[in-house]
Write an enzyme that holds these catalytic residues in place. Sequence first.
Site, PDB file in Angstrom:
ATOM      1  N   THR A 139       1.807  -5.764   4.459  1.00 32.89           N
ATOM      2  CA  THR A 139       1.398  -5.159   3.194  1.00 32.89           C
ATOM      3  C   THR A 139       1.147  -3.657   3.329  1.00 32.89           C
ATOM      4  OG1 THR A 139      -0.922  -5.698   3.684  1.00 32.89           O
ATOM      5  CG2 THR A 139       0.317  -7.284   2.367  1.00 32.89           C
ATOM      6  N   ARG A 172       0.796  -1.230   0.000  1.00 37.45           N
ATOM      7  CA  ARG A 172       0.000   0.000   0.000  1.00 37.45           C
ATOM      8  C   ARG A 172       0.826   1.277   0.000  1.00 37.45           C
ATOM      9  NH1 ARG A 172      -2.735  -3.838   2.979  1.00 37.45           N
ATOM     10  NH2 ARG A 172      -4.643  -4.463   1.897  1.00 37.45           N
ATOM     11  N   GLY A 197      -2.132 -11.117   9.435  1.00 35.21           N
ATOM     12  CA  GLY A 197      -2.109 -12.550   9.698  1.00 35.21           C
ATOM     13  C   GLY A 197      -3.241 -13.074  10.543  1.00 35.21           C
ATOM     14  N   GLY A 198      -4.291 -12.287  10.749  1.00 32.51           N
ATOM     15  CA  GLY A 198      -5.383 -12.707  11.621  1.00 32.51           C
ATOM     16  C   GLY A 198      -6.079 -13.972  11.177  1.00 32.51           C
ATOM     17  N   GLU A 199      -6.139 -14.220   9.878  1.00 33.00           N
ATOM     18  CA  GLU A 199      -6.809 -15.424   9.374  1.00 33.00           C
ATOM     19  C   GLU A 199      -5.950 -16.673   9.567  1.00 33.00           C
ATOM     20  OE1 GLU A 199      -9.310 -12.897   9.176  1.00 33.00           O
ATOM     21  OE2 GLU A 199      -7.672 -12.262   7.869  1.00 33.00           O
ATOM     22  N   ASP A 259     -13.101  -6.786  11.089  1.00 33.39           N
ATOM     23  CA  ASP A 259     -11.728  -6.322  11.245  1.00 33.39           C
ATOM     24  C   ASP A 259     -11.706  -4.808  11.460  1.00 33.39           C
ATOM     25  OD1 ASP A 259      -9.025  -5.675  10.701  1.00 33.39           O
ATOM     26  OD2 ASP A 259      -8.839  -7.432   9.417  1.00 33.39           O
ATOM     27  N   TRP A 281      -2.811  -4.167  10.677  1.00 30.18           N
ATOM     28  CA  TRP A 281      -2.160  -4.246   9.366  1.00 30.18           C
ATOM     29  C   TRP A 281      -2.334  -3.028   8.476  1.00 30.18           C
ATOM     30  CZ3 TRP A 281      -5.738  -4.410   5.299  1.00 30.18           C
ATOM     31  CH2 TRP A 281      -7.040  -4.810   5.610  1.00 30.18           C
ATOM     32  N   ASP A 325     -15.907 -11.297  11.531  1.00 30.17           N
ATOM     33  CA  ASP A 325     -14.697 -10.754  10.910  1.00 30.17           C
ATOM     34  C   ASP A 325     -14.836  -9.270  10.612  1.00 30.17           C
ATOM     35  OD1 ASP A 325     -12.101 -10.700   9.814  1.00 30.17           O
ATOM     36  OD2 ASP A 325     -12.852 -11.074   7.811  1.00 30.17           O
ATOM     37  N   ARG A 361     -15.753  -1.530   9.689  1.00 31.09           N
ATOM     38  CA  ARG A 361     -16.334  -2.606   8.883  1.00 31.09           C
ATOM     39  C   ARG A 361     -17.716  -3.004   9.380  1.00 31.09           C
ATOM     40  NH1 ARG A 361     -12.789  -7.629   6.706  1.00 31.09           N
ATOM     41  NH2 ARG A 361     -10.774  -6.620   6.523  1.00 31.09           N
ATOM     42  N   ASN A 389      -9.257  -8.291  13.409  1.00 28.95           N
ATOM     43  CA  ASN A 389     -10.212  -9.254  13.955  1.00 28.95           C
ATOM     44  C   ASN A 389      -9.550 -10.340  14.787  1.00 28.95           C
ATOM     45  OD1 ASN A 389      -9.404 -10.004  11.022  1.00 28.95           O
ATOM     46  ND2 ASN A 389      -9.972 -11.960  11.933  1.00 28.95           N
TER      47      ASN A 389
END
Length: 571
Positions: A188, A144, A204-206, A316, A254, A314, A341, A272
Amino acid sequence: MTFHRIKANRLFSACALGFTVLGTGSTQALAADYQAVTDARLVNAAKDDGWLMYRHDYTASGYSPHGEINATNVSKLKVAWDYKSDLTQGHEGAPLVNGDVMIVTTPMDHVVAFDAATGKELWKYVAKINEKALKTVCCDVVNRGAALYENNVYLETLDNHVIALDAKTGKEKWSTKLWDPGVGYFMTSAPLIVKGKVIVGTGGGEYGARGFISALDAKTGKILWQTHTTAAPGEPGGDTWPKGAYQTGGGNPWLPGSYDTETDTLFWTVGNPGPWLATLRPGKNLYTDSVLALNPATGKIKWYYQWTENDTWDYDGTNEPILTDITYEGKNYKALVHADRNGYYYALDRTTGKPIYAEPFVHTNTVTGLKDGVNQTAADLRPTVDKQVFACPSFLGGKNWWPTAIDPTQHLVFIPTLNACMDIKGSEPVAYKAGLAFLDASFEVKHDPANNNWGTVQALDLNTGKQVWKFDTALPWNGPMLATGGGLVISGSSDGYLHAFDSKTGKVLWKSDQLTSGIIGVPTTYKVGGKQYIAVWAGWGGASPIWGGQMANDPAVKAIPKGGHLYVFSL
């Protein structure tokens, strides 16, 4: 849907691989002319002719006072120069400009420097990414943007490095690894520079990766402090997790934060919790889905506010925290505003963290509003292993990472909005394993029955959170926002048109010819030699075409071409 490439004055091709410096003469000229980005310049970035950081200034406003391009002449905008990337993933980066030098990033952690007025390529850097990292990158291999400080450019990488480059040559000066690749972490974002520190957050939450914010010495790359964003036993908030759950609890910060120079406070938003299914981790799960107020010297938490307690959808909470002054019900506040969100727009007192208001900006049935300052959620819309629910908004959010912008002179905020809901159901619990997805839920994005359009651009009154105008679009609108002193809001559409809206009314004053791809890039604006330019990446990608369910399978969305292309417009 047909896409056409604009005929431009110049077209530059990216180098395929490796670090390259183009032309000894151009490098020497850059070395002589490049102006160091000092602390004082960052504090005063809002008044700079360039675009010195990700959201223009420490308040994360996304607003530039430049008004040479305005409502009376924006219809005359033309492409001044362009550049074709050799990559086909999502191009989300915000072009930075210092003096007459532009710095841009691409997917896979490439950095390119240009003459900001002509598009002449000055140098290019390609990070050497450990291939293990690509196994655990959620939602596309994007970047980004960079950060500028003194004579350096700073980059976060997919394999969890922070790298300093010489801004004059593109040569690597130092590289610091924050975590091993391929076990769930990735980076990112664009860094934020505060008082000689490079401040970054992890994704990396997922994957159940425990989130943290790090500050590195800008000169040496030495790690100065790290603050974890899931609370451990014995720490404040540590009792909001079941035993041991904080270690795989996600909460990844992130996206970049903002910084209040008056109170010396860093604000950073947190993602999240993991796994998604909340029945596996009863409690508030601090500090997931929250904003943290931090001491930038130490990383110590001053206060927090949680957008969604015990999140199971989620939602987030990493969307940008913007600092601005508002007047609510006759009282003046130094506020932090945030489009979450979960579908609510929030204003907090940024000195205390207490909410001022929370107003829905999209159809939501899962979060029901504030009670005694705490967000309330609908108990009957919490999924379990045995129960599927129809939740609005979807996990992609009423707004995803695409940043809003404010116009502080008009007290308006401009929001790229997604009108989508989802079916979501818990799945049988799976034991955590580093490097594997840690969700324990199944889901599908679907149309919001309250709105036939996937996308909306809307303006809210910052003083009330109430809608002032809206612009609906059949396709999703994933374009970040730029507001200017010319009374304009600039944003790009999924079908490849850059738009200029009248900031007061929402009227479309100008629309570009169709570009080569959909726009998810962050637009920026700057002046060189007194002339104003607007820069943006076209390059469809990101989360929507991967996780978008019915939206991603819409024939018009599937037809959007890939491929990065940087466009720079001027009068």
